[in-house]
Design a protein around this motif. Structure first.
Motif, PDB file in Angstrom:
ATOM      1  N   GLN A  23       0.845  -1.180   0.000  1.00  0.00           N
ATOM      2  CA  GLN A  23       0.000   0.000   0.000  1.00  0.00           C
ATOM      3  C   GLN A  23       0.887   1.238   0.000  1.00  0.00           C
ATOM      4  O   GLN A  23       2.105   1.152   0.116  1.00  0.00           O
ATOM      5  N   GLU A  24       0.255   2.418  -0.101  1.00  0.00           N
ATOM      6  CA  GLU A  24       1.020   3.649  -0.111  1.00  0.00           C
ATOM      7  C   GLU A  24       0.289   4.747   0.639  1.00  0.00           C
ATOM      8  O   GLU A  24      -0.903   4.630   0.969  1.00  0.00           O
ATOM      9  N   ILE A  49       3.745   0.062   4.295  1.00  0.00           N
ATOM     10  CA  ILE A  49       3.134   1.137   3.514  1.00  0.00           C
ATOM     11  C   ILE A  49       4.234   2.083   3.032  1.00  0.00           C
ATOM     12  O   ILE A  49       5.029   2.581   3.826  1.00  0.00           O
ATOM     13  N   ASN A 265      -6.186   7.197   0.253  1.00  0.00           N
ATOM     14  CA  ASN A 265      -5.735   6.112   1.138  1.00  0.00           C
ATOM     15  C   ASN A 265      -6.046   6.491   2.585  1.00  0.00           C
ATOM     16  O   ASN A 265      -5.160   6.570   3.440  1.00  0.00           O
ATOM     17  N   ASN A 268      -4.849   4.280   5.600  1.00  0.00           N
ATOM     18  CA  ASN A 268      -3.419   4.407   5.826  1.00  0.00           C
ATOM     19  C   ASN A 268      -3.078   5.747   6.474  1.00  0.00           C
ATOM     20  O   ASN A 268      -2.163   5.841   7.296  1.00  0.00           O
TER      21      ASN A 268
END
Length: 337
Positions: A23-24, A49, A265, A268
Motif C-alpha cells: 500500500q502507499e 506502507i 488512502n 493508511n
C-alpha cells in the motif's frame, strides 16, 4: 540523547500485527527537517506502507491541495503552527478523524475541536535575555510592554505565524483591547525593526543589537545539540524565562497534521497519524528536532531538557487559531511591520 529504551506502544504493536499488503501513503509536508527521515522509515518498516512525499512551504502545499480539489492525491497534510492547520480546515481541505488512540494520547487543547487536525509535537515561545546586561528580565509577556525595556527587544515581523498565534493567545485570554495595548507598547521597546527568523533574534543578543529576544524554544535548544553559527559559541551569555509561570503559562504551539478531505488512502492516513502519537515517533520529534513531545510521559531530548521544566498554557489552540485574523488586524492597526 535519550537515556532509556523506548517500549513499543499498543498502536505500534497493532501496526506490526496488521496484514502485510502493498500500500502507499501520499504525504504533503512542510516539515523540512532531515531528522524526520527516521519517522518515515520506521512507519514503512512497521506497516509495509510506502510513503510518497511532496515537500514545500505550508502555504504552497495548502494552495496546491485547493487547486487539486477532489482529484488531489494528498492523504496527509503535515505542517507547523495551528494557524496553518486551521486555515486548511477552513478551506475544507481536511476531514474529521475518529480515533480512540488520538483522542486518548493527544491532549485536548492540542487538537482541533472537530478532530480535523492534531498536534504531535510542541514548542514554547519564550523570552531570552543577555545575562550580562539584564539583571531583572521580563517574567511575563505583559512585561515585554514595560517602559523599563525600551529599546531592548528583538522580535519578529507581524506576518510571522508564531507572532500571530502569540498575540491571538493574548486576545483569547484578555480580549482585543488588551491585545492592542500590548502590541503598541511592545513596539515602543523595539531595539530594531522586526527582521529575520527566530535564530536571528537570538543572534541579536550575541551581537549586542538587543538585550531581550522572543523565540521558540527549539531554535535555542538546537544550538545546544549542534553548532549554530553566530549563536552556539556565545550561547552561555543567554538566559531564558518561561513566561507567565504564575498565570496562564508559557504560550505553546504545535507541529501537527490532518487527513486530507479527499484522501485516496484514508485508512493508511489514519494509521500514520496514530503512529505519530506513539512513544517511538514522539521521541523522534524531540531527539531529532529539539521539540517537546505532545504526549505526556515521553522523555525529552537532552538539548531541550537543559531548558528545564515549565508550565505551558493549556488554552485550546483551536480557539487561538480562530483569533489569528483578529491578531493580524491589531498588528496592522498599530503599525507593527
Amino acid at each position: 540523547m535519550l537515556t532509556k529504551p523506548l517500549m513499543p506502544t499498543l498502536a505500534a504493536i497493532s501496526l506490526l500485527c496488521a496484514p502485510s499488503v502493498a500500500q502507499e501513503l501520499n504525504l504533503y509536508s512542510s516539515r523540512h527537517y532531515d531528522t524526520d527521515e527516521r519517522l518515515y522509515s520506521e512507519f514503512e518498516e512497521l506497516t509495509g506502507i510506502t510513503i510518497n512525499r511532496i515537500e514545500g512551504k505550508a502555504d504552497e502545499l495548502i494552495a496546491r491541495m485547493q487547486a487539486e480539489g477532489m482529484n488531489s492525491p494528498a492523504d496527509i497534510l503535515l505542517t507547523v503552527d495551528a494557524t496553518r492547520l486551521a486555515r486548511a480546515k477552513a478551506m475544507g481541505l481536511l476531514a474529521p478523524v475518529e480515533s480512540e488512540t488520538l483522542e486518548t494520547r493527544i491532549p485536548a487543547h492540542l487538537q482541533d475541536a472537530d478532530n480535523e487536525w492534531f498536534g504531535f509535537s510542541t514548542r514554547a515561545r519564550i523570552i531570552f535575555y543577555d545575562r550580562n546586561d539584564v539583571s531583572d528580565p521580563p517574567q511575563t509577556y505583559a512585561d515585554l510592554a514595560s517602559p523599563e525595556y525600551r529599546g531592548m527587544i528583538c522580535i519578529r515581523s507581524s506576518t510571522n505565524v508564531y507572532m500571530q498565534t502569540l498575540l491571538a493567545a493574548i486576545v483569547t485570554h484578555e480580549g482585543q483591547e488588551a491585545g492592542r495595548r500590548w502590541a503598541a507598547a511592545v513596539m515602543g521597546n523595539f531595539a530594531r525593526d522586526p527582521q529575520g527568523g527566530d535564530t536571528d533574534q537570538l543572534r541579536g543578543i550575541v551581537s549586542g543589537e538587543c538585550e531581550i529576544a522572543v523565540s521558540n524554544t527549539y531554535y535555542f535548544a538546537r544550538s545546544i545539540r549542534t553548532d549554530v553559527q553566530g549563536l552556539s559559541e556565545d550561547r552561555d551569555m543567554i538566559g531564558w524565562v518561561f513566561p507567565d509561570g504564575d498565570g496562564n503559562g508559557a504560550h505553546v504551539n504545535v507541529s501537527g497534521g490532518g487527513v486530507a478531505r479527499h484522501a485516496p488512502n484514508r485508512e493508511n492516513a489514519v494509521r500514520f497519524l496514530e503512529y505519530l502519537a506513539g512513544d517511538s515517533a514522539q521521541a523522534y520529534f524531540s531527539a531529532g528536532n529539539d521539540e517537546y513531545p505532545a504526549v505526556d510521559g515521553v522523555e525529552v531530548a537532552a538539548s531541550i531538557a537543559t531548558l528545564g521544566e515549565f508550565r505551558g498554557d493549556d488554552v485550546s489552540l483551536s480557539e487561538v487559531a480562530g483569533n489569528v485574523p483578529v491578531a493580524q488586524r491589531i498588528y496592522n492597526e498599530v503599525g507593527w511591520e
